[in-house]
Design a protein around this motif. Sequence first.
Motif, PDB file in Angstrom:
ATOM      1  N   TRP A  48       0.818  -1.218   0.000  1.00 43.79           N
ATOM      2  CA  TRP A  48       0.000   0.000   0.000  1.00 43.79           C
ATOM      3  C   TRP A  48       0.848   1.263   0.000  1.00 43.79           C
ATOM      4  N   PHE A 100      -2.721  15.533   0.918  1.00 48.96           N
ATOM      5  CA  PHE A 100      -2.841  14.401   1.845  1.00 48.96           C
ATOM      6  C   PHE A 100      -2.027  13.212   1.319  1.00 48.96           C
TER       7      PHE A 100
ATOM      8  N   MET B  33      -3.208  11.493   8.457  1.00 48.56           N
ATOM      9  CA  MET B  33      -2.106  11.157   7.547  1.00 48.56           C
ATOM     10  C   MET B  33      -1.170  10.140   8.198  1.00 48.56           C
ATOM     11  N   LEU B  34      -0.855  10.354   9.470  1.00 47.17           N
ATOM     12  CA  LEU B  34       0.026   9.415  10.173  1.00 47.17           C
ATOM     13  C   LEU B  34      -0.644   8.046  10.298  1.00 47.17           C
ATOM     14  N   LEU B  36      -2.966   6.724   8.310  1.00 50.67           N
ATOM     15  CA  LEU B  36      -3.002   6.068   6.997  1.00 50.67           C
ATOM     16  C   LEU B  36      -1.609   5.574   6.601  1.00 50.67           C
ATOM     17  N   PHE B  37      -0.582   6.320   6.988  1.00 53.99           N
ATOM     18  CA  PHE B  37       0.799   5.899   6.713  1.00 53.99           C
ATOM     19  C   PHE B  37       1.101   4.575   7.419  1.00 53.99           C
ATOM     20  N   ALA B  40      -0.837   1.756   5.814  1.00 61.99           N
ATOM     21  CA  ALA B  40      -0.250   1.371   4.523  1.00 61.99           C
ATOM     22  C   ALA B  40       0.950   0.442   4.715  1.00 61.99           C
TER      23      ALA B  40
END
Lengths: 229, 56
Positions: A48, A100, B33-34, B36-37, B40
Amino acid sequence: MSTTTARHEFAPAAHPTTWIGHLRGLLERKLPYEKLLPETQPSYVASWIYVFGVATLGALGVIVASGAVLAFEGPAWYHVSHTGLFFNSLHFWSVQLFFFFMVIHLFGKFWMAAWRGNRAKTWITGMLAFVVSVGAALTGYVVQTNFDSQWIAFEAKDGLNATGLGSWFNVANLGQNLLIHVFLLPAIIAVLVATHVLLVRVHGVVPPIDAAKVEAPPVPTVPEREGVR
Amino acid sequence: MELALRLSSDAPHYLSWGWLSVSVPNLIVIGAMLALFVLALVLPFPGNRRKTGDRS
């Protein structure tokens, strides 16, 4: 012999004598079609964390397309009509997603030290694209032609004046900011992003730091193989 | 809808720690953002099944 026939019979010289020939040779060596449009990627790309670069490109595409619609129709349309408000919001939210995704892309590339393997230019063009995009966002905010843009412009001018930039870049100058936003910065971003993507194609997607232990060594080129014999 | 309009028009609440001052909406975006990082990095990618003998 007709001109058309002559064009079909054209064969490039083995040793180019013009700068166009040298450029063609350079592109053929550095960026053959297999690298420019690859059908497969290394196994480590199936993660991802490698998705956010192309997600950023997708968001950029929506920004450009919605911005083109806004430019054609103008503020008298996008502040009033329902369709105009939709495209105005589409432009705004695609910018939010653009940053983003780009920041997560930046997180990933920073922590995997993506400048490894002769990829410094790829890293630098990516960082420049980020910085120029911040300028495009600022000029976008101040050309909204509403109270929000007035507030942002008069907050930003103090900061810019403190740095001295205000002497030639005035955020309260709508005409200057509009032209910078719709032409100058998009043109710079387009060149930077195109260069960034081409450099990714030339050098390949950066592997994770621990992938060097498990990935196969690169296939030797023909001269290297002949040198071994 | 009214709630969304009120939230978007009101001045945001700010949090301050010494020299650092950040609005709650910005803090939420940074946190997202953190998050989702990290997701991922840890979530499996669809279709990435390892084959027998695959060194990756």
